[in-house]
Scaffold this motif. Structure first.
Motif, mmCIF file in Angstrom:
data_model
loop_
_atom_site.group_PDB
_atom_site.id
_atom_site.type_symbol
_atom_site.label_atom_id
_atom_site.label_comp_id
_atom_site.label_asym_id
_atom_site.label_seq_id
_atom_site.Cartn_x
_atom_site.Cartn_y
_atom_site.Cartn_z
ATOM 1 N N TRP A 220 29.244 -1.083 10.438
ATOM 2 C CA TRP A 220 28.849 -1.389 11.910
ATOM 3 C C TRP A 220 27.372 -1.984 11.823
ATOM 4 O O TRP A 220 26.569 -1.470 11.158
ATOM 5 C CB TRP A 220 28.850 0.104 12.687
ATOM 6 C CG TRP A 220 28.287 0.131 13.900
ATOM 7 C CD1 TRP A 220 29.125 -0.472 15.163
ATOM 8 C CD2 TRP A 220 27.276 0.687 14.806
ATOM 9 N NE1 TRP A 220 28.420 -0.170 16.483
ATOM 10 C CE2 TRP A 220 27.309 0.561 15.975
ATOM 11 C CE3 TRP A 220 26.254 1.682 14.186
ATOM 12 C CZ2 TRP A 220 26.446 1.085 17.053
ATOM 13 C CZ3 TRP A 220 25.367 2.246 15.180
ATOM 14 C CH2 TRP A 220 25.377 1.706 16.206
ATOM 15 N N GLY A 221 26.990 -2.761 12.842
ATOM 16 C CA GLY A 221 25.772 -3.273 13.281
ATOM 17 C C GLY A 221 25.416 -3.364 14.670
ATOM 18 O O GLY A 221 26.365 -3.537 15.413
ATOM 19 N N LEU A 222 24.158 -2.954 15.061
ATOM 20 C CA LEU A 222 23.489 -2.995 16.306
ATOM 21 C C LEU A 222 22.277 -3.778 16.490
ATOM 22 O O LEU A 222 21.330 -3.768 15.750
ATOM 23 C CB LEU A 222 23.302 -1.649 16.743
ATOM 24 C CG LEU A 222 23.154 -1.333 18.119
ATOM 25 C CD1 LEU A 222 24.111 -1.608 19.269
ATOM 26 C CD2 LEU A 222 22.423 0.125 18.338
ATOM 27 N N ARG A 223 22.074 -4.381 17.625
ATOM 28 C CA ARG A 223 20.841 -5.120 17.874
ATOM 29 C C ARG A 223 20.721 -4.874 19.239
ATOM 30 O O ARG A 223 21.325 -5.121 19.952
ATOM 31 C CB ARG A 223 20.932 -6.638 17.440
ATOM 32 C CG ARG A 223 19.508 -7.652 17.845
ATOM 33 C CD ARG A 223 20.037 -9.046 17.535
ATOM 34 N NE ARG A 223 18.610 -9.941 17.801
ATOM 35 C CZ ARG A 223 17.634 -10.467 16.964
ATOM 36 N NH1 ARG A 223 18.140 -10.434 15.742
ATOM 37 N NH2 ARG A 223 16.590 -10.929 17.361
ATOM 38 N N THR A 237 15.229 -3.771 18.112
ATOM 39 C CA THR A 237 15.602 -2.937 16.966
ATOM 40 C C THR A 237 16.824 -3.402 16.568
ATOM 41 O O THR A 237 17.686 -4.279 17.076
ATOM 42 C CB THR A 237 15.844 -1.198 17.522
ATOM 43 O OG1 THR A 237 17.007 -1.331 18.603
ATOM 44 C CG2 THR A 237 14.684 -0.778 18.168
ATOM 45 N N MET A 238 17.126 -2.959 15.106
ATOM 46 C CA MET A 238 18.366 -3.250 14.728
ATOM 47 C C MET A 238 18.871 -2.139 13.485
ATOM 48 O O MET A 238 18.119 -1.488 12.940
ATOM 49 C CB MET A 238 18.083 -4.661 13.671
ATOM 50 C CG MET A 238 19.464 -5.042 12.996
ATOM 51 S SD MET A 238 18.927 -6.624 12.126
ATOM 52 C CE MET A 238 20.243 -6.805 10.904
ATOM 53 N N THR A 441 14.956 -11.913 12.361
ATOM 54 C CA THR A 441 14.796 -12.659 13.618
ATOM 55 C C THR A 441 14.620 -11.670 14.743
ATOM 56 O O THR A 441 14.615 -12.150 16.133
ATOM 57 C CB THR A 441 16.160 -13.151 13.802
ATOM 58 O OG1 THR A 441 17.076 -11.714 13.820
ATOM 59 C CG2 THR A 441 16.886 -13.823 12.506
ATOM 60 N N LEU A 442 14.245 -10.434 14.600
ATOM 61 C CA LEU A 442 13.748 -9.476 15.440
ATOM 62 C C LEU A 442 12.615 -10.052 16.302
ATOM 63 O O LEU A 442 12.394 -9.492 17.505
ATOM 64 C CB LEU A 442 13.391 -8.062 15.004
ATOM 65 C CG LEU A 442 14.854 -7.429 14.395
ATOM 66 C CD1 LEU A 442 14.347 -5.850 14.112
ATOM 67 C CD2 LEU A 442 15.702 -7.103 15.719
#
Length: 452
Positions: A220-223, A237-238, A441-442
């Motif tokens: 799972w990934g979240l940004r 956040t990531m 890239t944040l």
């Protein structure tokens, strides 16, 4: 800062692309009484839960510029109301947390509508879920998912045998290969005073659904990119959850102009952007490692749960917009649709020697989505502590169950609650590339489809 970025073009292409035709054979060949993801095809004996027939039929037209899905059931009427006076008649179909809310809050009541089994999936997800019966397994540690035999693209365990397999169905629940949502979270005090705790764009991807990766590399990934309020605007956040159960997370602070590792964005750390009312491992009902808990699959039951709440994504009246929705203790009952659905009951009990603010958690997952439903939590005095909702508004165009209000949390001890609202959502056929979805890239905002 780049306020549009290449994601807009990727989203636009995904929105206008033709969706796959939905095959009629959503029945599972391993058991024709079940769907490919393990739900019962038949309705119930009372006729209050209908048979599964493939989701929303003849869906309304979608405005791709906004990502809004019009309510396909807007003409449905309330069948009856459940409140503190008649709740004993329905107690077997109400979670303990829902019953406590009815007892504790005199103005809380439940509007029960006809049950609509509106969830549907692309053919590829149905086919992969069937294939996963022979290629998905729990690893030797008893907690992580073994994908070495090609487990991907669907639900890992359509017929779960235990709590861990059931939780992996939840963790692998299909919400599209990826999606972007525009959200705002409202923190409601017992007095009724409402504070906006965050406004942001969220990007989310399911690692098992990347069509370019036959062997998944993560779960799972979240940004998250925060545009408001002013005190957090510019933060990002990531989070990436690996298939090994390990979480990696980063945070960007514009004051320092630096991206740092943020290992505390996990487990029972309160989420500051949610007013501290929600924990990091309560994202999507549950996220992160399973290792702190003993998991039991307690079977299925019928339960009233929030469902098909398209009106909260696109309120057609001020009464169900933010000004009318938020009341002291709970949202306006006139604005929340409840339906009777079958749910899987999974119970998590904190392991001996492990630490967590919660001692026990009861999950009631909708059988058609594995993501919608309710979670009741208990403190270390075995007292009901929180109730979490996971209402759905299925994306009937891209065929992906989506949580429409991103998991509101009700704290029974303080009477406060936090209610995140999704105002717009865009489904994507492919996740972001590795050059876009990484911590470097944040420093730039890229989740700005259409210039929003």
């Amino acid at each position: 800062m780049n306020r549009s970025g290449p994601l807009f073009f990727l989203l636009l292409a995904g929105a206008v692309a033709a969706t796959s035709s939905h095959a009629a054979n959503y029945q599972a060949p391993f058991d024709p009484k079940l769907t490919a993801w393990g739900a019962e095809m038949a309705g119930n004996a009372a006729g209050t839960i209908p048979p599964y027939t493939g989701g929303v039929q003849n869906p309304p037209k979608v405005d791709y510029a906004t990502g809004v899905r019009p309510d396909p059931f807007k003409d449905d009427k309330v069948l009856f109301w459940i409140d503190a006076k008649n709740m004993t008649e329905y107690a077997d179909k109400l979670s303990p947390g829902t019953q406590e809310m009815l007892r504790k809050y005199p103005t809380f009541r439940i509007a029960v509508y006809p049950t609509r089994r509106s969830v549907s999936y692309p053919d590829s997800v149905l086919e992969s879920s069937v294939k996963n019966v022979g290629r998905c397994a729990i690893a030797s540690d008893g907690m992580t998912l073994d994908v070495s035999k090609g487990c991907q693209g669907g639900f890992p365990f359509p017929i779960p045998k235990n709590g861990v397999e059931a939780m992996w169905n939840k963790k692998a629940a299909y919400m599209g290969a990826a999606r972007v949502m525009k959200t705002a979270s409202y923190y409601v005090k017992p007095s009724g005073e409402t504070v906006i705790t965050n406004q942001m764009f969220i990007y989310e991807e399911g690692g098992l659904y990347d069509p370019d990766k036959p062997i998944p590399t993560h779960e799972w990934g979240l940004r998250s990119e925060y545009s408001g309020p002013a005190r957090i605007a510019g933060q990002a956040t990531m989070i990436v959850d690996g298939l090994d159960g390990q979480r990696k997370s980063w945070s960007y602070q514009p004051a320092t102009r630096r991206t740092r590792l943020a290992p505390d964005l996990a487990a029972d750390t309160p989420i500051a952007a949610q007013g501290g009312a929600q924990l990091y491992d309560q994202l999507n009902m549950f996220s992160g490692t399973l290792e702190r808990w003993d998991w039991k699959l307690l079977g299925k039951q019928e339960m009233y749960i929030p469902y098909n709440i398209y009106s909260l994504m696109n309120p057609t009246s001020e009464a169900c917009g933010p000004k009318g929705l938020f009341m002291p203790d709970h949202p306006n009952p006139e604005c929340v649709r409840w339906e009777l659905h079958r749910v899987w009951h999974v119970q998590a009990t904190l392991k001996e020697g492990k630490r967590h603010v919660l001692k026990k958690r009861d999950f009631f997952f909708d059988e058609d989505s594995w993501i919608g439903g309710i979670q009741d939590t208990y403190d270390h005095n075995d007292k009901l502590y929180q109730v979490l909702w996971a209402p759905l508004w299925p994306d009937y165009v891209k065929k992906a169950p989506i949580s429409g209000s991103s998991f509101p949390v009700f704290d029974l001890s303080t009477r406060l609650y936090v209610f995140p609202l999704v105002s717009q959502s865009w489904s994507m056929d492919k996740p972001l590339s590795s050059s876009q979805f990484n911590s470097d890239t944040l420093t730039n905002f890229i989740l700005r489809p259409g210039g929003y």
